[in-house]
Scaffold this active site. Sequence first.
Site, PDB file in Angstrom:
ATOM      1  N   SER A 123       0.825  -1.209   0.000  1.00 34.63           N
ATOM      2  CA  SER A 123       0.000   0.000   0.000  1.00 34.63           C
ATOM      3  C   SER A 123       0.858   1.259   0.000  1.00 34.63           C
ATOM      4  O   SER A 123       0.332   2.366  -0.107  1.00 34.63           O
ATOM      5  CB  SER A 123      -0.911   0.029   1.237  1.00 34.63           C
ATOM      6  OG  SER A 123      -0.143   0.095   2.423  1.00 34.63           O
ATOM      7  N   HIS A 144      -4.444  -4.247  -3.105  1.00 40.96           N
ATOM      8  CA  HIS A 144      -4.386  -3.854  -1.697  1.00 40.96           C
ATOM      9  C   HIS A 144      -5.707  -4.178  -1.016  1.00 40.96           C
ATOM     10  O   HIS A 144      -6.715  -3.504  -1.215  1.00 40.96           O
ATOM     11  CB  HIS A 144      -4.077  -2.366  -1.556  1.00 40.96           C
ATOM     12  CG  HIS A 144      -4.088  -1.918  -0.135  1.00 40.96           C
ATOM     13  ND1 HIS A 144      -4.836  -0.858   0.303  1.00 40.96           N
ATOM     14  CD2 HIS A 144      -3.443  -2.413   0.959  1.00 40.96           C
ATOM     15  CE1 HIS A 144      -4.658  -0.709   1.608  1.00 40.96           C
ATOM     16  NE2 HIS A 144      -3.819  -1.639   2.025  1.00 40.96           N
ATOM     17  N   GLU A 156      -8.255  -2.404  -3.419  1.00 42.56           N
ATOM     18  CA  GLU A 156      -7.768  -1.420  -4.378  1.00 42.56           C
ATOM     19  C   GLU A 156      -6.871  -2.128  -5.390  1.00 42.56           C
ATOM     20  O   GLU A 156      -5.969  -2.879  -5.005  1.00 42.56           O
ATOM     21  CB  GLU A 156      -6.965  -0.338  -3.660  1.00 42.56           C
ATOM     22  CG  GLU A 156      -7.795   0.483  -2.680  1.00 42.56           C
ATOM     23  CD  GLU A 156      -6.951   1.489  -1.929  1.00 42.56           C
ATOM     24  OE1 GLU A 156      -7.219   2.695  -2.060  1.00 42.56           O
ATOM     25  OE2 GLU A 156      -6.017   1.072  -1.209  1.00 42.56           O
ATOM     26  N   ASN A 194      -5.205   4.387   2.243  1.00 42.94           N
ATOM     27  CA  ASN A 194      -4.194   4.747   3.240  1.00 42.94           C
ATOM     28  C   ASN A 194      -3.757   6.210   3.138  1.00 42.94           C
ATOM     29  O   ASN A 194      -3.245   6.769   4.110  1.00 42.94           O
ATOM     30  CB  ASN A 194      -2.980   3.820   3.145  1.00 42.94           C
ATOM     31  CG  ASN A 194      -3.212   2.525   3.891  1.00 42.94           C
ATOM     32  OD1 ASN A 194      -4.117   2.429   4.716  1.00 42.94           O
ATOM     33  ND2 ASN A 194      -2.413   1.519   3.616  1.00 42.94           N
TER      34      ASN A 194
END
Length: 294
Positions: A123, A144, A156, A194
């Site tokens: 990430s 991710h 993701e 994130n």
Amino acid sequence: MADTDTPRTVAVVGAGTMGTGIAVVSARAGFRTLIHDVDETGLARGIDSVRGFLRKSAKKGKLTEEQAEAASEAVSGTTRLDDLAPADIVVEAVHEDLATKQQLFGTLDDIVAPETLLHTNTSTLPVTGIAAGSKLPERVVGTHYCNPAPLMKLVEVARGRRTDDSAYERTVEFLGQVGKTTVHTADRPGFIVNRFLIPWENDVIRALESGLGTIESIDRAVRGALGHPMGPFELLDIVGLDVHREVAMRLYEQFREQRFAPPPLVDQMIAAGDLGRKTGRGFYTYDDNRLFGT
């Protein structure tokens, strides 16, 4: 695996929080699932965590006893990368270090078939950079999984510079088969989730440090007012304070924005060994320290 074939075997490299969570997702969807870790003790703990989660899912009625048993039987472990040769998909969930991930994919080039998909759960690192470790970067895709992977629906998906259309499309198809919702994101540090989550979690920790609220009151406020399924401190205990710090520092090194820097309390907790659920103590204490115990 031909482009039109359905994958049968999924290998997950790394038996930590993310690796075992992804293994649950794979096994629960009916795939033969191999978990690899270099450490025998960590591997055994990871497999126990996967099977424990599946048993609890059956007790809660989310799976039938037969489904849980079949999924448990589909899971096996190994410390030998050579044993991943039959895999149709390999999901990398190892230490967030570019050289480590590149070396792993370079080694896998000589083990798995050329058509095997290589997924990285990074990430914070560039998918393009990780894919550069493989002789076939066109088959490397960033996937991710949001943490905890067995409970969160979102993944993701990021293309590296060399990722080809077939690898990307097969990846999205596979993620649909395991019950995930996908969003495309550019190959940028932190992707979407994130980029927002890490600074917010740091802000929450700073709020605790300043006495704005207690661990319990902040978690209750976030669940009750923002509709989150769990509070930020509950989530941090699942992720692990060591993992949070590593991700935060990777992003801070790239953005140099103070909100990405982990607060002092994080280092204090790590020094004390209070990493979260996996050590039995973090912001909360736990009798069951399996990664997905509840």
